[in-house]
Design an enzyme around this catalytic site. Sequence first.
Site, PDB file in Angstrom:
ATOM      1  N   LYS A 119     -12.323  -3.541   5.767  1.00 20.45           N
ATOM      2  CA  LYS A 119     -12.055  -3.450   4.339  1.00 20.45           C
ATOM      3  C   LYS A 119     -10.885  -4.343   3.985  1.00 20.45           C
ATOM      4  O   LYS A 119      -9.945  -4.502   4.773  1.00 20.45           O
ATOM      5  CB  LYS A 119     -11.728  -1.997   3.957  1.00 20.45           C
ATOM      6  N   GLU A 149      -1.356   7.592  -7.783  1.00 19.98           N
ATOM      7  CA  GLU A 149      -1.497   7.802  -6.336  1.00 19.98           C
ATOM      8  C   GLU A 149      -0.180   8.096  -5.633  1.00 19.98           C
ATOM      9  O   GLU A 149       0.711   7.248  -5.562  1.00 19.98           O
ATOM     10  CB  GLU A 149      -2.164   6.588  -5.699  1.00 19.98           C
TER      11      GLU A 149
END
Length: 402
Positions: free
Chosen positions: A156, A205
């Site tokens: 990723k 977050e």
Amino acid sequence: MVLAVKDTEPKDLLNEDCVLPTTTISPTSGFFFTSPFRSLSTQGCFTKLTLPAADGDNLQGEFQQAVRQAFTQARLAGVPHPVLCGAIPFDTRQPSALFIPEQTQWFERGSFMASVEPTADMLPEITRQTELPQQAQFMQMVADAVAITGNKQLEKVVLARLLEIETSKRIDRHALMMQIITQNPHGFHFHVPLEEGALVGASPELLLRKYGHQFHSNPLAGSIQRESDPQRDHAASEQLLTSAKDRYEHQIVTEGMRQVLSNRCRYLNIPASPELLSTTTLWHLSTPIDGEVAECAENALSLACLLHPTPALCGTPTLAARELIEQLEPFDRELFGGIVGWCDAEGNGEWVVTIRCGTVQANQVRLFAGAGIVQDSSPQSEWHETGTKLSTILRAFGLNQG
């Protein structure tokens, strides 16, 4: 299960002598940070810490030694409860933007939020917007990254883009912060003063929160735009929760965090399946993580540096992903994609990921948004996702992303 940020600020964590009435709190007087855990506003600067945090996870390393020395100097100079606050860039080899303020005021977030009013009419007109990179280049970046993940060179990588804005006159940062807070009531709001201008935003977050020996984290990876119609909105959330591509992207993040945290914990709990977390504009896949540190010397900043950058902001393997980001992105992220927060001399603190954010200088603003790229990613979808994320902070100017 659907999660939302709740204001459950523990009263026993607040020094009542330092809690100010919300009417005296300014979000632009210095460093400003709101959280369900603890919220603070600062004034003045006792000392700066610009040393890169590349070895910040090493308790005996140069960076942690500099942090301890700064706390000692502050106490000797009469700062009773020193706090180190500010931001660390995406690339920890670059200088940090940290400082110990002369004064720190803690306040109750719920009361402050109740006093905030929209200020869109005080913000200047936007006269120019420039995308960097533009759509064709960004989509080619995504296609190149997909090809590499398909060859198994990395699992990723997170690719980002910027939106550069010019306004008709100088921006009132106080009005801008009030508007950001109004439009993103459940985010972690922050204002970080810089040498020129400021870093502002409302991150959804939590990277790392630590109090005593306990810590918490809440990584987000995988998202989808919310809908105004309740039925379509529910369908969108279910689509995200069952998406193989997004669950794979999220699992990469949680497993990466497990690997780096396991050796530093006496106890670590990472749920096997993600949950849904909602913001004003997006649904996210979310995994609440908690644990207990193995060493009492561990502090909020050492753990934050251990985790940063997570696969949610960089990719995995970390070094390969960072090299690809440097190769593909036509700009230096600097503080974008980094971390922002605070840590006290007792090791308590809180750090969030520097997303849903921008830098403000005079009449210029730069906004940042990224998306996780895996083998099944679609260039068109990733362009749309980053546009939706940019629209969150664009709304502070009364505009929607075109």
